[in-house]
Design a protein around this motif. Structure first.
Motif, mmCIF file in Angstrom:
data_model
loop_
_atom_site.group_PDB
_atom_site.id
_atom_site.type_symbol
_atom_site.label_atom_id
_atom_site.label_comp_id
_atom_site.label_asym_id
_atom_site.label_seq_id
_atom_site.Cartn_x
_atom_site.Cartn_y
_atom_site.Cartn_z
ATOM 1 N N LEU A 362 0.853 -1.191 0.000
ATOM 2 C CA LEU A 362 0.000 0.000 0.000
ATOM 3 C C LEU A 362 0.887 1.239 0.000
ATOM 4 O O LEU A 362 1.806 1.360 0.804
ATOM 5 C CB LEU A 362 -0.913 0.017 1.230
ATOM 6 C CG LEU A 362 -1.748 -1.234 1.519
ATOM 7 C CD1 LEU A 362 -2.708 -0.963 2.673
ATOM 8 C CD2 LEU A 362 -2.498 -1.708 0.283
ATOM 9 N N ASP A 363 0.602 2.171 -0.901
ATOM 10 C CA ASP A 363 1.410 3.383 -0.994
ATOM 11 C C ASP A 363 0.520 4.571 -1.320
ATOM 12 O O ASP A 363 -0.680 4.563 -0.994
ATOM 13 C CB ASP A 363 2.550 3.204 -2.005
ATOM 14 C CG ASP A 363 2.062 2.816 -3.407
ATOM 15 O OD1 ASP A 363 0.889 3.091 -3.732
ATOM 16 O OD2 ASP A 363 2.862 2.254 -4.180
ATOM 17 N N SER A 364 1.070 5.593 -1.988
ATOM 18 C CA SER A 364 0.294 6.800 -2.256
ATOM 19 C C SER A 364 -0.928 6.527 -3.124
ATOM 20 O O SER A 364 -1.916 7.264 -3.066
ATOM 21 C CB SER A 364 1.177 7.851 -2.935
ATOM 22 O OG SER A 364 1.694 7.367 -4.158
ATOM 23 N N ARG A 365 -0.884 5.461 -3.918
ATOM 24 C CA ARG A 365 -2.045 5.119 -4.748
ATOM 25 C C ARG A 365 -3.218 4.649 -3.897
ATOM 26 O O ARG A 365 -4.381 4.910 -4.206
ATOM 27 C CB ARG A 365 -1.643 4.074 -5.791
ATOM 28 C CG ARG A 365 -0.748 4.633 -6.871
ATOM 29 C CD ARG A 365 -0.062 3.569 -7.666
ATOM 30 N NE ARG A 365 1.012 2.924 -6.909
ATOM 31 C CZ ARG A 365 1.988 2.204 -7.455
ATOM 32 N NH1 ARG A 365 2.025 2.043 -8.773
ATOM 33 N NH2 ARG A 365 2.926 1.656 -6.707
ATOM 34 N N TRP A 366 -2.926 3.950 -2.819
ATOM 35 C CA TRP A 366 -3.960 3.559 -1.852
ATOM 36 C C TRP A 366 -4.576 4.806 -1.229
ATOM 37 O O TRP A 366 -5.795 4.915 -1.080
ATOM 38 C CB TRP A 366 -3.350 2.653 -0.794
ATOM 39 C CG TRP A 366 -4.227 2.335 0.373
ATOM 40 C CD1 TRP A 366 -4.394 3.084 1.510
ATOM 41 C CD2 TRP A 366 -5.064 1.177 0.544
ATOM 42 N NE1 TRP A 366 -5.270 2.465 2.375
ATOM 43 C CE2 TRP A 366 -5.694 1.298 1.800
ATOM 44 C CE3 TRP A 366 -5.337 0.056 -0.239
ATOM 45 C CZ2 TRP A 366 -6.584 0.325 2.298
ATOM 46 C CZ3 TRP A 366 -6.215 -0.903 0.252
ATOM 47 C CH2 TRP A 366 -6.823 -0.758 1.497
ATOM 48 N N VAL A 367 -3.730 5.764 -0.842
ATOM 49 C CA VAL A 367 -4.214 6.995 -0.216
ATOM 50 C C VAL A 367 -5.070 7.787 -1.197
ATOM 51 O O VAL A 367 -6.046 8.434 -0.806
ATOM 52 C CB VAL A 367 -3.042 7.839 0.307
ATOM 53 C CG1 VAL A 367 -3.548 9.122 0.965
ATOM 54 C CG2 VAL A 367 -2.219 7.043 1.324
ATOM 55 N N GLN A 368 -4.745 7.735 -2.471
ATOM 56 C CA GLN A 368 -5.578 8.408 -3.475
ATOM 57 C C GLN A 368 -6.981 7.801 -3.516
ATOM 58 O O GLN A 368 -7.976 8.533 -3.599
ATOM 59 C CB GLN A 368 -4.922 8.306 -4.852
ATOM 60 C CG GLN A 368 -3.725 9.199 -5.035
ATOM 61 C CD GLN A 368 -3.088 9.023 -6.400
ATOM 62 O OE1 GLN A 368 -3.303 8.028 -7.084
ATOM 63 N NE2 GLN A 368 -2.287 9.994 -6.811
#
Length: 381
Positions: A362-368
């Motif tokens: 999980l990274d910034s794409r998850w946060v998006q």
């Protein structure tokens, strides 16, 4: 650049983030025929009974390149959110979805554990049916009727009119997390259809009702990735519609009834997780399973593999760190975020011998995805 807590009720804790992949926005679909009775007209008892596991995506030859250097240090940049137990007391009347047939191997609710098992890769794990389980008048005392297990359930959906199942988990009041491949083909064929969630499902029964979807979103990395794995961001989120638990009664949100898990980014490479869901090679995906294991190896492009004997049907199930009821004194250690999703089941291997599964970090794409679904009023407040 740092993420900011746009919706304070979402309890978004920002430690730090990178701007990697920020140019890849979410891909979404809205349910134009949303119903508020918990299930879509598509889902008859016959289709529910016939739903088959979405095959676990198989790692492409040569694509699972080990990346040992990445496992030497856990990234410092993290974002996260807390989980919360259910706010409602008691449970609605169980909903009988269908009666499983004998070939679906509905076994007694006895306990069963395979300690320290391993496959040919040498990745150890412990695999068990969630226990204890009780039936009839004592069903309410079962583990799968208590938080945090109540957050996990079966995700039903269809592809070209054919019914399938994956696993999924509640991560906010109206929001469920699953794998990208459980909602989208990864190709021009686009999104699947008729999403319906049955939390705490067991043996054809939805004890916490079924819930109908309104919005589904996944990463551009998955949607444009060609459907192959490992994929750097094979995850998705679905918004589910509020409903009354009794005819004419008050309307509630999904998370009010189930509670929800928290989540934490970049925490998969060095961790120990409980992988929850409904793999159809175990109890014919009629009972919730829990596979506990440590990180085994980090692979390209943004994935980590753990030991597991779960197969098709487990896709999209949460990988939860510190899965527990917090003891008196609180959680201890260096990573104390309790009941936080750090990945979802993404892929396995063609052979059953390795007994290994992989997940995207999980990274910034998850946060998006999170920011998108939380921008809708009431989803995260």
């Amino acid at each position: 650049m740092k993420y900011t807590a746009i919706y304070s009720a979402c309890t978004l804790f920002v430690l730090a983030t990178s701007t990697a992949y920020a140019q890849h926005g979410p891909v979404s679909k809205v349910n134009a025929e949303v119903a508020t009775n918990g299930s879509a007209p598509y889902w008859t008892a016959e289709r529910l009974k016939a739903a088959k596991p979405l095959p676990l995506p198989q790692a492409r030859a040569g694509a699972h390149v080990p990346d040992p250097a990445a496992a030497l240090a856990q990234p410092a940049s993290q974002a996260g959110a807390d989980g919360q137990p259910p706010s409602l007391q008691g449970a609605p009347a169980p909903q009988q979805l269908f009666f499983p047939s004998p070939e679906q191997k509905i076994l007694p609710d006895s306990e069963g554990v395979s300690p320290s098992a391993a496959g040919t890769f040498g990745a150890h794990y412990t695999s068990t049916r969630v226990f204890p389980l009780f039936s009839g008048a004592n069903a309410g005392f079962s583990a799968d009727r208590a938080y945090p297990y109540t957050t996990v359930g079966k995700l039903f959906f269809s592809i070209s009119g054919v019914p399938y199942v994956c696993s999924a988990s509640v991560i906010q009041r109206r929001i469920v997390a699953t794998a990208g491949h459980c909602v989208h083909s990864g190709t021009a064929a686009g999104f699947h259809s008729n999403f319906m969630f049955a939390p705490a499902y067991r043996d054809g029964v939805a004890p916490l009702k079924t819930w109908n979807w309104r919005l589904v979103t996944t990463t551009a990395t998955w949607a444009g990735g060609g459907g192959g794995v490992p994929n750097a961001a094979d995850y998705a989120m679905i918004e589910f519609v509020d409903q009354a638990l009794t005819p004419g009664g008050p309307v509630y949100k999904l998370g009010n009834l189930t509670g929800w898990l928290g989540w934490q980014t970049v925490s998969l490479a060095l961790n120990h997780t409980s992988k929850l869901g409904y793999p159809c090679n175990l109890d014919s995906c009629q009972k919730m399973q829990n596979v506990a294991s440590n990180n085994f190896r980090t692979t390209f492009p943004n994935n980590v593999e753990y030991g597991s004997d779960a197969r098709g049907g487990s896709s999209g199930g949460p990988w939860v760190q510190n899965f527990e009821t917090v003891p008196v004194g609180g959680a201890t250690g260096l990573n104390t975020g309790v009941n936080r999703v750090v990945g979802v089941t993404s892929y396995g291997y063609i052979s059953t011998d390795p007994k290994v599964q992989g997940a995207s970090i999980l990274d910034s794409r998850w946060v998006q995805l999170w920011n998108l679904v939380c921008s809708i009023a009431g989803n995260c407040s």
